[in-house]
Design a protein around this motif. Sequence first.
Motif, PDB file in Angstrom:
ATOM      1  N   ASN A 120       0.818  -1.212   0.000  1.00 49.68           N
ATOM      2  CA  ASN A 120       0.000   0.000   0.000  1.00 49.68           C
ATOM      3  C   ASN A 120       0.853   1.265   0.000  1.00 49.68           C
ATOM      4  O   ASN A 120       0.318   2.362  -0.080  1.00 49.68           O
ATOM      5  N   ARG A 121       2.169   1.108   0.117  1.00 51.07           N
ATOM      6  CA  ARG A 121       3.065   2.266   0.204  1.00 51.07           C
ATOM      7  C   ARG A 121       3.599   2.595  -1.185  1.00 51.07           C
ATOM      8  O   ARG A 121       4.544   1.979  -1.665  1.00 51.07           O
ATOM      9  N   GLU A 122       2.949   3.557  -1.838  1.00 48.70           N
ATOM     10  CA  GLU A 122       3.424   3.999  -3.149  1.00 48.70           C
ATOM     11  C   GLU A 122       4.617   4.914  -2.938  1.00 48.70           C
ATOM     12  O   GLU A 122       4.574   5.833  -2.119  1.00 48.70           O
ATOM     13  N   VAL A 123       5.705   4.659  -3.671  1.00 48.25           N
ATOM     14  CA  VAL A 123       6.921   5.451  -3.494  1.00 48.25           C
ATOM     15  C   VAL A 123       7.303   6.234  -4.743  1.00 48.25           C
ATOM     16  O   VAL A 123       8.247   7.020  -4.716  1.00 48.25           O
ATOM     17  N   GLY A 124       6.590   6.027  -5.841  1.00 46.77           N
ATOM     18  CA  GLY A 124       6.914   6.770  -7.050  1.00 46.77           C
ATOM     19  C   GLY A 124       6.234   6.203  -8.269  1.00 46.77           C
ATOM     20  O   GLY A 124       5.239   5.476  -8.163  1.00 46.77           O
ATOM     21  N   GLU A 125       6.822   6.539  -9.431  1.00 45.93           N
ATOM     22  CA  GLU A 125       6.283   6.022 -10.685  1.00 45.93           C
ATOM     23  C   GLU A 125       7.423   5.808 -11.670  1.00 45.93           C
ATOM     24  O   GLU A 125       8.484   6.430 -11.571  1.00 45.93           O
ATOM     25  N   VAL A 126       7.191   4.897 -12.608  1.00 44.90           N
ATOM     26  CA  VAL A 126       8.204   4.570 -13.612  1.00 44.90           C
ATOM     27  C   VAL A 126       8.306   5.727 -14.596  1.00 44.90           C
ATOM     28  O   VAL A 126       7.317   6.147 -15.195  1.00 44.90           O
ATOM     29  N   GLU A 127       9.513   6.232 -14.737  1.00 42.17           N
ATOM     30  CA  GLU A 127       9.783   7.335 -15.655  1.00 42.17           C
ATOM     31  C   GLU A 127      10.312   6.828 -16.998  1.00 42.17           C
ATOM     32  O   GLU A 127      10.006   7.380 -18.047  1.00 42.17           O
ATOM     33  N   ASP A 128      11.108   5.751 -16.946  1.00 39.28           N
ATOM     34  CA  ASP A 128      11.717   5.233 -18.175  1.00 39.28           C
ATOM     35  C   ASP A 128      12.078   3.766 -17.989  1.00 39.28           C
ATOM     36  O   ASP A 128      12.273   3.308 -16.861  1.00 39.28           O
ATOM     37  N   VAL A 129      12.170   3.052 -19.089  1.00 38.31           N
ATOM     38  CA  VAL A 129      12.568   1.646 -19.095  1.00 38.31           C
ATOM     39  C   VAL A 129      13.862   1.548 -19.893  1.00 38.31           C
ATOM     40  O   VAL A 129      13.932   2.041 -21.020  1.00 38.31           O
ATOM     41  N   LEU A 130      14.883   0.958 -19.289  1.00 38.90           N
ATOM     42  CA  LEU A 130      16.155   0.807 -19.979  1.00 38.90           C
ATOM     43  C   LEU A 130      16.285  -0.628 -20.474  1.00 38.90           C
ATOM     44  O   LEU A 130      16.054  -1.581 -19.734  1.00 38.90           O
ATOM     45  N   VAL A 131      16.674  -0.751 -21.736  1.00 40.00           N
ATOM     46  CA  VAL A 131      16.769  -2.051 -22.386  1.00 40.00           C
ATOM     47  C   VAL A 131      18.234  -2.354 -22.667  1.00 40.00           C
ATOM     48  O   VAL A 131      18.975  -1.493 -23.146  1.00 40.00           O
ATOM     49  N   VAL A 178      14.701  -6.064 -20.643  1.00 37.77           N
ATOM     50  CA  VAL A 178      14.687  -4.951 -19.687  1.00 37.77           C
ATOM     51  C   VAL A 178      15.891  -5.089 -18.764  1.00 37.77           C
ATOM     52  O   VAL A 178      16.122  -6.132 -18.171  1.00 37.77           O
ATOM     53  N   HIS A 179      16.675  -4.023 -18.691  1.00 36.25           N
ATOM     54  CA  HIS A 179      17.862  -3.983 -17.839  1.00 36.25           C
ATOM     55  C   HIS A 179      17.547  -3.314 -16.503  1.00 36.25           C
ATOM     56  O   HIS A 179      18.128  -3.632 -15.483  1.00 36.25           O
ATOM     57  N   GLY A 180      16.631  -2.366 -16.549  1.00 37.05           N
ATOM     58  CA  GLY A 180      16.287  -1.646 -15.339  1.00 37.05           C
ATOM     59  C   GLY A 180      15.264  -0.568 -15.610  1.00 37.05           C
ATOM     60  O   GLY A 180      14.822  -0.382 -16.743  1.00 37.05           O
ATOM     61  N   LEU A 181      14.897   0.114 -14.549  1.00 34.29           N
ATOM     62  CA  LEU A 181      13.915   1.196 -14.633  1.00 34.29           C
ATOM     63  C   LEU A 181      14.491   2.473 -14.052  1.00 34.29           C
ATOM     64  O   LEU A 181      15.326   2.431 -13.150  1.00 34.29           O
ATOM     65  N   VAL A 182      14.025   3.578 -14.562  1.00 34.16           N
ATOM     66  CA  VAL A 182      14.259   4.864 -13.919  1.00 34.16           C
ATOM     67  C   VAL A 182      12.925   5.220 -13.280  1.00 34.16           C
ATOM     68  O   VAL A 182      11.899   5.269 -13.958  1.00 34.16           O
ATOM     69  N   ILE A 183      12.969   5.409 -11.961  1.00 25.87           N
ATOM     70  CA  ILE A 183      11.737   5.771 -11.262  1.00 25.87           C
ATOM     71  C   ILE A 183      11.879   7.173 -10.691  1.00 25.87           C
ATOM     72  O   ILE A 183      12.963   7.599 -10.307  1.00 25.87           O
ATOM     73  N   GLU A 184      10.765   7.883 -10.682  1.00 24.05           N
ATOM     74  CA  GLU A 184      10.728   9.186 -10.033  1.00 24.05           C
ATOM     75  C   GLU A 184      10.114   8.960  -8.661  1.00 24.05           C
ATOM     76  O   GLU A 184       8.973   8.513  -8.544  1.00 24.05           O
ATOM     77  N   ASP A 244      13.396  13.746  -8.222  1.00 22.80           N
ATOM     78  CA  ASP A 244      14.432  12.821  -7.750  1.00 22.80           C
ATOM     79  C   ASP A 244      14.223  11.483  -8.449  1.00 22.80           C
ATOM     80  O   ASP A 244      13.263  10.766  -8.177  1.00 22.80           O
ATOM     81  N   HIS A 245      15.123  11.184  -9.382  1.00 21.54           N
ATOM     82  CA  HIS A 245      15.027   9.961 -10.171  1.00 21.54           C
ATOM     83  C   HIS A 245      16.107   8.979  -9.736  1.00 21.54           C
ATOM     84  O   HIS A 245      17.249   9.380  -9.502  1.00 21.54           O
ATOM     85  N   ARG A 246      15.745   7.697  -9.677  1.00 21.21           N
ATOM     86  CA  ARG A 246      16.678   6.654  -9.262  1.00 21.21           C
ATOM     87  C   ARG A 246      16.639   5.514 -10.269  1.00 21.21           C
ATOM     88  O   ARG A 246      15.616   5.237 -10.892  1.00 21.21           O
ATOM     89  N   PHE A 247      17.786   4.835 -10.383  1.00 20.83           N
ATOM     90  CA  PHE A 247      17.888   3.673 -11.261  1.00 20.83           C
ATOM     91  C   PHE A 247      17.668   2.408 -10.446  1.00 20.83           C
ATOM     92  O   PHE A 247      18.251   2.235  -9.375  1.00 20.83           O
ATOM     93  N   VAL A 248      16.820   1.522 -10.971  1.00 22.51           N
ATOM     94  CA  VAL A 248      16.497   0.269 -10.303  1.00 22.51           C
ATOM     95  C   VAL A 248      16.854  -0.875 -11.253  1.00 22.51           C
ATOM     96  O   VAL A 248      16.304  -0.965 -12.346  1.00 22.51           O
TER      97      VAL A 248
END
Length: 149
Positions: free
Chosen positions: A16-27, A33-39, A51-55
Amino acid sequence: MNALIGADVFLATDENREVGEVEDVLVAENMKVHGLVIELDADIDGVGNDDHRFVEVQQFSVATRSSDRLDRVSYAVFLNDELDQVRDYPRVDNDWWADTKAAAADIWSNTKSGASSAWRATKDTTSDVIDKTKEKTRDMLESLQRTLE
């Protein structure tokens, strides 16, 4: 992958704890899919606006959410780590993108070089096989001709 962009991001330990949203998908170069950039949400302590992070792919899972219509499928992303660990994910900024772009260019260059080399080797091998086949055919015809004389 386009449908994944904009997906809500949650903690797997607290769905239930939303922490952000997917900004981009890295292939990756293999088109997986190699990873995501989330805001990250700005209301998280220690996180600012934009504040964007790589996952990395092993740090999250994706769940399909459907509505009562089959053409309205959406996705939710669940991070495998706790919020403190999420704050430590690599920050995506202009320097991160420049480094990532340079690394990707190197990979594609090596892939292209390897593909060119593989093509050249295949071409050379095929030419050798054709030449040997022609030579054997010529030898057989000469032998047949001598037999007929």
